[in-house]
Enzyme design. Structure first.
Site, PDB file in Angstrom:
ATOM      1  N   SER A 156      43.784  42.254 -63.316  1.00  0.00           N
ATOM      2  CA  SER A 156      44.928  41.379 -63.130  1.00  0.00           C
ATOM      3  C   SER A 156      44.503  39.925 -63.107  1.00  0.00           C
ATOM      4  CB  SER A 156      45.612  41.689 -61.799  1.00  0.00           C
ATOM      5  OG  SER A 156      45.994  43.022 -61.760  1.00  0.00           O
ATOM      6  N   GLU A 178      76.204  41.760 -71.670  1.00  0.00           N
ATOM      7  CA  GLU A 178      75.746  41.822 -70.292  1.00  0.00           C
ATOM      8  C   GLU A 178      74.949  40.552 -69.978  1.00  0.00           C
ATOM      9  OE1 GLU A 178      77.387  44.197 -68.609  1.00  0.00           O
ATOM     10  OE2 GLU A 178      75.734  45.539 -68.153  1.00  0.00           O
ATOM     11  N   HIS A 192      43.884  47.125 -67.455  1.00  0.00           N
ATOM     12  CA  HIS A 192      42.627  47.561 -66.840  1.00  0.00           C
ATOM     13  C   HIS A 192      41.400  47.097 -67.602  1.00  0.00           C
ATOM     14  CE1 HIS A 192      43.756  50.310 -63.418  1.00  0.00           C
ATOM     15  NE2 HIS A 192      44.863  49.711 -63.801  1.00  0.00           N
ATOM     16  N   LYS A 211      51.321  46.876 -49.940  1.00  0.00           N
ATOM     17  CA  LYS A 211      52.107  45.688 -50.282  1.00  0.00           C
ATOM     18  C   LYS A 211      53.227  46.074 -51.255  1.00  0.00           C
ATOM     19  CE  LYS A 211      51.803  40.926 -51.704  1.00  0.00           C
ATOM     20  NZ  LYS A 211      51.032  39.830 -52.260  1.00  0.00           N
ATOM     21  N   ASP A 212      52.916  46.980 -52.187  1.00  0.00           N
ATOM     22  CA  ASP A 212      53.938  47.417 -53.134  1.00  0.00           C
ATOM     23  C   ASP A 212      55.042  48.208 -52.434  1.00  0.00           C
ATOM     24  OD1 ASP A 212      52.687  46.132 -55.133  1.00  0.00           O
ATOM     25  OD2 ASP A 212      51.841  47.900 -56.109  1.00  0.00           O
TER      26      ASP A 212
END
Lengths: 255, 345
Positions: free
Chosen positions: B138, B206, B134, B162-163
């Site tokens: 972005s 893994e 922030h 959108k998320d």
């Protein structure tokens, strides 16, 4: 453009996934014939009749050497054996318990008790098996790569050794086993059990049935998992399509 | 797993959740690499991200030990033993980690405690990651700074919706794996109870650790192998200062763009090497040779190619502003757009 990017990401992810899974398949390099299993695929379920016959094979043959420490008698409900039969099956084996006077006494097993183990400890198991340890079979169907097909191949894989190969004392040739020499004597022979439903007890039939039972034992909730999964995935799929249109609508008022 | 109500669901969601966490985080990292999100002024944001990756790795590793299967046990043994490569104090450090003289119950106990604790630490760092975000906002695919309200849209409703869409797609794939192929990413050996007396023929971690495992095994010397493995992540910390190019997004860096994809392929190749036995042969070369080549390339990318391209590549001219790029016009259109925000309403 965006689709292209997503596609690229998907390809990358798939590559990683494939590389991971083939790594697990790597190992002995022996190929196992794929059998026809009732439980394969996302709609596949455990064939109860086969699993019940498989339990019969386990109880009358394998249980002499192999424990199934994670499985309780009540789990047999999941392959359609009725409760009163389970009570009887359980009560035929005893279990040690401590009574009110602090003495160890034997009582019949209840459906909530685990299957009895043939040997008190691994040392005893080795002592009766030429030094080899018969592994616990509770999870065996998941503990081998390509589990069910491997088990079937193992149980039907006893042949004469190929010319030129000498099998050590107390060992048996097995086409499916890593190294081709196994300490387990061929456990199945034609007619080793008599199935109450009249199915002919060939080695292949018994191998197929015991494998179905072992798959069930390794994950008693598999049928429930797939059933739940269908609903969940279908719901999420429809939801995602709806969300796609919502997103389109909301973003429509942008330049 | 079998005796608790819905134990199977909890186990499979938890187990595959770890894998999917890594999938999205790796995608997120590579996106950051592509769009130059690590560059000034977002260095702190990027560094916090790398810290999160490290914490995730520690958490996932300790979590994998908890089922106490063969791979759990031997994985723990291999990884904790790495610390014995530290000069002078190595052996003592390992005994301290184990809480004894081998991987045993005390080890399991403390790993359980740490596996519970570390997610809260991750949560804290994620919070800082967002605070840092922030500060400067972005980045964007064009990699240019926003110049005013005409360049951005409100988070709600645009990004919330959108998320949701992204979440829906993610959950669908996740659920499909959890319900239909829950053991796909696992190893069959972990269904065998831990046995200190029997080493599995191939110890593999893994999938999300495979590239690092390959780097570890690529170096013949133990200490330097461990150093190389940690350096593979450490190099990400200094990436903002290795890349001197003033242009962030690969869209405007014609040469770097290709090297980005080469790095992605290299990472997959490293994973493939980590999954296979070093002595096995693939396309005419032993895997250990492949992992050496891929390891050398990995470091070459960060330590030579990126700094070099940063100085000598001639980037294309990015658009002057996001509004201009979106509206597609020349400077005139951009100037007109500058007057009003992005939404039509």
């Amino acid at each position: 453009m965006r689709i292209l990017r997503l596609a690229k990401a998907a390809v990358a992810a798939a590559t990683i996934a494939v590389s991971a899974s083939s790594a697990h398949a790597a190992g002995s390099g022996i190929h196992y014939e794929s059998q026809d299993w009732s439980f394969s695929g996302i709609f596949g379920t455990i064939d109860h009749a086969a699993a019940q016959r498989g339990y019969q094979v386990y109880r009358s043959v394998c249980a002499g050497c192999h424990s199934m420490n994670l499985v309780s008698f009540r789990n047999l409900e999941g392959i359609g054996i009725p409760e009163h039969t389970i009570k009887v099956l359980a009560s035929e084996a005893e279990i040690a318990t401590i009574n009110g006077d602090g003495e160890t006494v034997m009582r019949p097993r209840l459906p909530s008790d685990r299957f009895p183990a043939p040997f008190a400890n691994p040392q005893a198991a080795r002592a009766s098996n030429n030094g080899a340890l018969p592994p616990d079979l509770s999870l065996i169907a998941k503990a081998r790569a390509n589990g069910p097909n491997y088990l079937y191949a193992l149980l039907t894989g006893y042949h004469e050794p190929p010319a030129g190969m000498t099998v050590s004392e107390g060992m048996y040739y097995n086409a499916a086993f890593e190294g081709h020499q196994i300490a387990m004597a061929p456990p199945l022979s034609e007619g080793a059990v008599e199935f109450s439903d009249g199915t002919k007890a060939t080695v292949e039939q018994m191998a197929h049935d015991i494998t179905t039972f072992l798959m069930y034992a390794a994950e008693p909730h598999m049928d429930e998992r797939k059933r739940t999964g269908l609903k969940v995935v279908l719901f999420l799929f429809v939801l995602t399509i709806l969300l796609y249109f919502v997103k389109k609508k909301v973003w429509a008022d942008l330049h | 797993m079998r005796d608790v109500n819905f134990g199977w669901a909890i186990r499979f969601v938890h187990m595959n959740g770890a894998s999917f966490f890594f999938i999205v985080v790796y995608i997120h990292i590579f996106r950051g690499l592509y769009y130059g999100s690590y560059k000034s002024p977002r260095e702190i944001l990027w560094i916090l991200g790398v810290v999160i990756l490290l914490l995730m790795m520690a958490t996932a590793f300790m979590g994998y030990v908890l089922p106490w299967g063969q791979m759990s046990f031997w994985g723990a043994k291999v990884i904790t033993n790495l610390f014995s490569a530290i000069p002078l104090v190595g052996e003592s450090v390992v005994v301290w980690l184990w809480g004894g003289f081998s991987v045993d119950n005390p080890t399991l106990n403390r790993f359980f405690a740490l596996h519970f604790l570390l997610p809260f630490v991750i949560f804290g760092v994620v919070f800082l990651h967002i605070v840092a975000l922030h500060k400067n906002g972005s980045n964007n695919p064009l990699g240019i700074d926003t110049k005013g309200p005409q360049d951005s849209i409100p988070f709600h409703p645009y990004y919330t919706v959108k998320d949701y869409l992204g979440l829906g797609a993610f959950m669908t794939i996740f659920a499909a794996v959890v319900f239909f192929a829950p053991d796909y990413m696992g190893h069959p050996d972990n269904y065998i109870e831990a046995n200190p007396l029997q080493t599995p023929p191939h110890i593999v971690p893994e999938w999300y650790f495979l590239p690092f495992y390959a780097i570890l095994r690529a170096v013949p010397d133990k200490l330097f192998g461990v150093l190389a493995m940690f350096a593979a992540i450490a190099v990400l910390f200094i990436l903002p200062w290795l890349d001197r190019s003033p242009v962030r997004s690969m869209r405007f860096r014609p040469i770097s763009k290709w090297f980005f994809w080469v790095l992605a392929v290299d990472a997959v190749l490293l994973g493939w090497c980590g999954a296979n036995a070093p002595d096995d042969v693939w396309m005419g070369l032993q895997f250990v040779v492949w992992s050496r080549l891929a390891t050398i390339y990995y470091f070459l990318h960060f330590l030579v190619i990126i700094p070099y391209l940063g100085l000598f590549e001639r980037p294309k001219q990015p658009p002057a502003s996001i509004a201009e790029a979106v509206l597609g016009g020349g400077t005139g259109a951009a100037a007109a757009a500058a007057a009003k925000p992005m939404e039509k309403a």
